[in-house]
Design an enzyme around this catalytic site. Structure first.
Site, PDB file in Angstrom:
ATOM      1  N   HIS A  76     -12.479  -0.808   1.343  1.00 23.14           N
ATOM      2  CA  HIS A  76     -11.745  -0.664   0.085  1.00 23.14           C
ATOM      3  C   HIS A  76     -12.377  -1.524  -0.996  1.00 23.14           C
ATOM      4  CE1 HIS A  76      -9.830  -3.868   2.438  1.00 23.14           C
ATOM      5  NE2 HIS A  76      -9.609  -4.472   1.282  1.00 23.14           N
ATOM      6  N   HIS A 119     -11.396  -3.381  -4.640  1.00 26.79           N
ATOM      7  CA  HIS A 119     -10.312  -3.829  -5.528  1.00 26.79           C
ATOM      8  C   HIS A 119     -10.716  -3.613  -6.977  1.00 26.79           C
ATOM      9  CE1 HIS A 119      -8.208  -6.356  -2.400  1.00 26.79           C
ATOM     10  NE2 HIS A 119      -9.409  -6.323  -1.867  1.00 26.79           N
TER      11      HIS A 119
HETATM   12  P1  5GP Z   1      -8.782  -7.404   1.638  1.00 31.02           P
HETATM   13  O1  5GP Z   1      -8.831  -6.770   3.007  1.00 31.02           O
HETATM   14  O2  5GP Z   1      -9.874  -6.914   0.731  1.00 31.02           O
HETATM   15  O3  5GP Z   1      -8.745  -8.904   1.699  1.00 31.02           O
HETATM   16  O4  5GP Z   1      -7.441  -7.014   0.925  1.00 31.02           O
HETATM   17  C1  5GP Z   1      -6.513  -6.095   1.413  1.00 31.02           C
HETATM   18  C2  5GP Z   1      -5.596  -5.741   0.268  1.00 31.02           C
HETATM   19  O5  5GP Z   1      -4.684  -4.773   0.736  1.00 31.02           O
HETATM   20  C3  5GP Z   1      -4.763  -6.917  -0.267  1.00 31.02           C
HETATM   21  O6  5GP Z   1      -4.988  -7.035  -1.674  1.00 31.02           O
HETATM   22  C4  5GP Z   1      -3.326  -6.531   0.040  1.00 31.02           C
HETATM   23  O7  5GP Z   1      -2.439  -6.914  -0.970  1.00 31.02           O
HETATM   24  C5  5GP Z   1      -3.424  -5.026   0.195  1.00 31.02           C
HETATM   25  N1  5GP Z   1      -2.458  -4.461   1.114  1.00 31.02           N
HETATM   26  C6  5GP Z   1      -2.152  -4.939   2.351  1.00 31.02           C
HETATM   27  N2  5GP Z   1      -1.229  -4.153   2.943  1.00 31.02           N
HETATM   28  C7  5GP Z   1      -0.974  -3.137   2.066  1.00 31.02           C
HETATM   29  C8  5GP Z   1      -0.106  -2.007   2.123  1.00 31.02           C
HETATM   30  O8  5GP Z   1       0.614  -1.762   3.079  1.00 31.02           O
HETATM   31  N3  5GP Z   1      -0.099  -1.186   1.044  1.00 31.02           N
HETATM   32  C9  5GP Z   1      -0.876  -1.424  -0.061  1.00 31.02           C
HETATM   33  N4  5GP Z   1      -0.785  -0.553  -1.061  1.00 31.02           N
HETATM   34  N5  5GP Z   1      -1.701  -2.490  -0.136  1.00 31.02           N
HETATM   35  C10 5GP Z   1      -1.753  -3.338   0.911  1.00 31.02           C
END
Ligand code: 5GP
Length: 146
Positions: free
Chosen positions: A105, A107
């Site tokens: 993903h 951001h």
């Molecule tokens: P990373 O893996 O890049 O550190 O971030 C994962 C991102 O996914 C975080 O910004 C977190 O807030 C978001 N996130 C985690 N669980 C969910 C979810 O169930 N739904 C959504 N829409 N975002 C999520």
């Protein structure tokens, strides 16, 4: 050491399969975009490939290219939607790289002069706020694509 395994039960895979809710803002054949549930700022959203990929290290290059194309489109849309001064694009790989959810993903975080980002995963957003922000981004996308 990296772990190249893809767990199809990760939360974003569930969102893609419609097993978990999300505030969708954009979708095409290769990509899906939706609001981050714990935003680091107003309008924080995520772009993911529909094809399974743990992160940038195992992603198919065509999927990666499609993701970045959508990232550019959504970045322009959030700037317009929130009258932002800039936009931060972030992408994390493996726990050591800051990755928490193991489906690739990117951001997209609208930025405003002099305003810091919230710390990661600090607060769940209000669902109505997420919904209203998703509507604003979708309206901006419609204008851009018009
Ligand atoms: P990373 O893996 O890049 O550190 O971030 C994962 C991102 O996914 C975080 O910004 C977190 O807030 C978001 N996130 C985690 N669980 C969910 C979810 O169930 N739904 C959504 N829409 N975002 C999520």
């Amino acid at each position: 050491m990296t772990n190249n395994g893809y767990d199809s039960d990760n939360i974003f895979a569930k969102i893609l399969r419609g097993e978990m809710p999300a505030h969708k803002i954009y979708e095409d054949d290769q990509t899906f975009a939706f609001m981050d549930i714990m935003p680091r700022g107003i309008g924080h959203c995520l772009v993911i490939p529909k094809a399974p990929a743990r992160n940038i290290l195992d992603a198919n290059t065509d999927a990666l290219a499609s993701v970045m194309k959508t990232v550019q489109l959504v970045a322009k849309a959030v700037i317009n939607a929130f009258s932002a001064d800039g936009v931060t694009i972030q992408q994390f790989n493996e726990p050591a790289g800051g990755q928490v959810v193991f489906h690739l993903h990117v951001h997209i975080i609208p930025r405003f002069d002099g305003v810091r980002m919230n710390p990661p995963a600090s607060q769940m957003a209000d669902q109505q706020v997420l919904s209203a922000n998703a509507d604003k981004i979708m309206a901006a996308l419609t204008q851009l694509q018009g």
